[in-house]
Design a protein around this motif. Structure first.
Motif, mmCIF file in Angstrom:
data_model
loop_
_atom_site.group_PDB
_atom_site.id
_atom_site.type_symbol
_atom_site.label_atom_id
_atom_site.label_comp_id
_atom_site.label_asym_id
_atom_site.label_seq_id
_atom_site.Cartn_x
_atom_site.Cartn_y
_atom_site.Cartn_z
ATOM 1 N N LEU A 188 16.182 50.954 16.417
ATOM 2 C CA LEU A 188 16.876 52.116 15.878
ATOM 3 C C LEU A 188 17.867 52.583 16.941
ATOM 4 O O LEU A 188 17.487 52.835 18.087
ATOM 5 C CB LEU A 188 15.893 53.245 15.558
ATOM 6 N N THR A 195 20.508 55.452 17.949
ATOM 7 C CA THR A 195 20.938 56.823 17.657
ATOM 8 C C THR A 195 21.930 57.260 18.733
ATOM 9 O O THR A 195 21.816 56.865 19.884
ATOM 10 C CB THR A 195 19.748 57.807 17.633
ATOM 11 N N GLU A 210 19.761 51.277 11.689
ATOM 12 C CA GLU A 210 18.618 50.377 11.804
ATOM 13 C C GLU A 210 19.155 48.956 11.969
ATOM 14 O O GLU A 210 19.960 48.502 11.156
ATOM 15 C CB GLU A 210 17.754 50.447 10.532
ATOM 16 N N LEU A 265 23.256 57.867 24.102
ATOM 17 C CA LEU A 265 22.933 56.681 23.313
ATOM 18 C C LEU A 265 21.479 56.345 23.563
ATOM 19 O O LEU A 265 21.049 56.265 24.724
ATOM 20 C CB LEU A 265 23.819 55.510 23.766
ATOM 21 N N ARG A 266 20.715 56.177 22.477
ATOM 22 C CA ARG A 266 19.306 55.838 22.617
ATOM 23 C C ARG A 266 18.972 54.694 21.661
ATOM 24 O O ARG A 266 19.431 54.662 20.521
ATOM 25 C CB ARG A 266 18.404 57.053 22.336
ATOM 26 N N ILE A 267 18.170 53.766 22.153
ATOM 27 C CA ILE A 267 17.804 52.583 21.370
ATOM 28 C C ILE A 267 16.289 52.434 21.420
ATOM 29 O O ILE A 267 15.709 52.273 22.492
ATOM 30 C CB ILE A 267 18.504 51.333 21.930
ATOM 31 N N TYR A 268 15.674 52.509 20.250
ATOM 32 C CA TYR A 268 14.213 52.494 20.130
ATOM 33 C C TYR A 268 13.742 51.204 19.472
ATOM 34 O O TYR A 268 14.316 50.774 18.481
ATOM 35 C CB TYR A 268 13.742 53.656 19.251
ATOM 36 N N ARG A 269 12.666 50.643 19.981
ATOM 37 C CA ARG A 269 11.969 49.583 19.249
ATOM 38 C C ARG A 269 11.037 50.238 18.242
ATOM 39 O O ARG A 269 10.249 51.142 18.583
ATOM 40 C CB ARG A 269 11.110 48.737 20.219
ATOM 41 N N LEU A 270 11.088 49.735 17.014
ATOM 42 C CA LEU A 270 10.256 50.300 15.950
ATOM 43 C C LEU A 270 9.036 49.429 15.702
ATOM 44 O O LEU A 270 9.070 48.212 15.893
ATOM 45 C CB LEU A 270 11.071 50.395 14.663
ATOM 46 N N LEU A 271 7.982 50.060 15.233
ATOM 47 C CA LEU A 271 6.830 49.306 14.772
ATOM 48 C C LEU A 271 7.209 48.508 13.524
ATOM 49 O O LEU A 271 8.001 48.964 12.701
ATOM 50 C CB LEU A 271 5.675 50.260 14.450
ATOM 51 N N GLN A 279 18.490 64.339 20.960
ATOM 52 C CA GLN A 279 19.894 64.383 20.553
ATOM 53 C C GLN A 279 20.018 65.520 19.536
ATOM 54 O O GLN A 279 19.028 66.159 19.188
ATOM 55 C CB GLN A 279 20.356 63.050 19.932
ATOM 56 N N ARG A 325 7.773 55.454 13.086
ATOM 57 C CA ARG A 325 6.751 55.198 14.099
ATOM 58 C C ARG A 325 7.371 54.306 15.162
ATOM 59 O O ARG A 325 7.977 53.268 14.854
ATOM 60 C CB ARG A 325 5.545 54.450 13.486
ATOM 61 N N PHE A 339 9.644 51.058 25.455
ATOM 62 C CA PHE A 339 10.386 50.496 24.325
ATOM 63 C C PHE A 339 11.591 51.347 23.930
ATOM 64 O O PHE A 339 12.091 51.262 22.816
ATOM 65 C CB PHE A 339 9.455 50.306 23.127
ATOM 66 N N ARG A 394 15.428 52.633 25.316
ATOM 67 C CA ARG A 394 16.504 52.600 26.298
ATOM 68 C C ARG A 394 17.391 53.804 26.044
ATOM 69 O O ARG A 394 17.777 54.073 24.913
ATOM 70 C CB ARG A 394 17.326 51.335 26.150
ATOM 71 N N TYR A 414 20.798 56.002 27.452
ATOM 72 C CA TYR A 414 22.014 55.975 28.270
ATOM 73 C C TYR A 414 22.770 57.281 28.079
ATOM 74 O O TYR A 414 22.722 57.899 27.023
ATOM 75 C CB TYR A 414 22.915 54.817 27.838
#
Lengths: 96, 96
Positions: free
Chosen positions: A4, A6, A40, A66-72, B35, B70, B78, B80, B82
């Motif tokens: 994800l 954002t 996504e 800037l944020r980047i999330y790993r999703l389940l 954010q 989730r 998990f 990142r 910036y």
């Protein structure tokens, strides 16, 4: 992997509005816009790094977030979505 | 569990701007704003349901979008991040 992305891009200046458009354009190449500043993306490791690299080439880290999330996974199982769904016209980035 | 709450609230009307404020206020009770329209929340199942219930009491599902993801844990591993970090003044909700 499911990511994800954002972002908050400061749009007080013309340059900021340009950054906002370009960040959205980069994201469009990797995934599905689901909200004005949320994408996504289903990518492999190589494309993740490419995506991050390209995004970092567009944002101003002194002004933007800037944020980047790993999703389940599977994402559909771990996501709840209410209200307006993707597919409405989100092509144009939000300009404040 | 680690949740990410993201929302788009239509702010074309005074009522929309009120919804935006109230959605942010609800989220502030459950997590950290990272954010303008993104909150990270660490909650148990009971509080997740309470959070969803309260948010659904505020948004207009014909106008707004609310998504709750989730996240893979531990979140720090998990995610990142910036640019501008949480802690800058995000108290006031973004009014378009």
């Amino acid at each position: 992997m499911e990511l994800l992305v954002t972002y908050d891009v400061s749009t007080e200046t013309r340059e900021g509005r340009r950054r906002l458009r370009r960040v959205a354009q980069v994201c469009e190449g990797y995934g599905q816009r689901v909200q004005q500043s949320v994408f996504e993306c289903n990518v492999d490791g190589v494309h993740r790094e490419q995506l991050v690299h390209r995004l970092l080439g567009e944002v101003d880290q002194g002004e933007d977030s800037l944020r980047i999330y790993r999703l389940l996974e599977p994402r559909a199982e771990f996501t709840r979505s209410y209200g307006i769904q993707p597919g409405y016209d989100l092509h144009d980035p939000l300009i404040l």
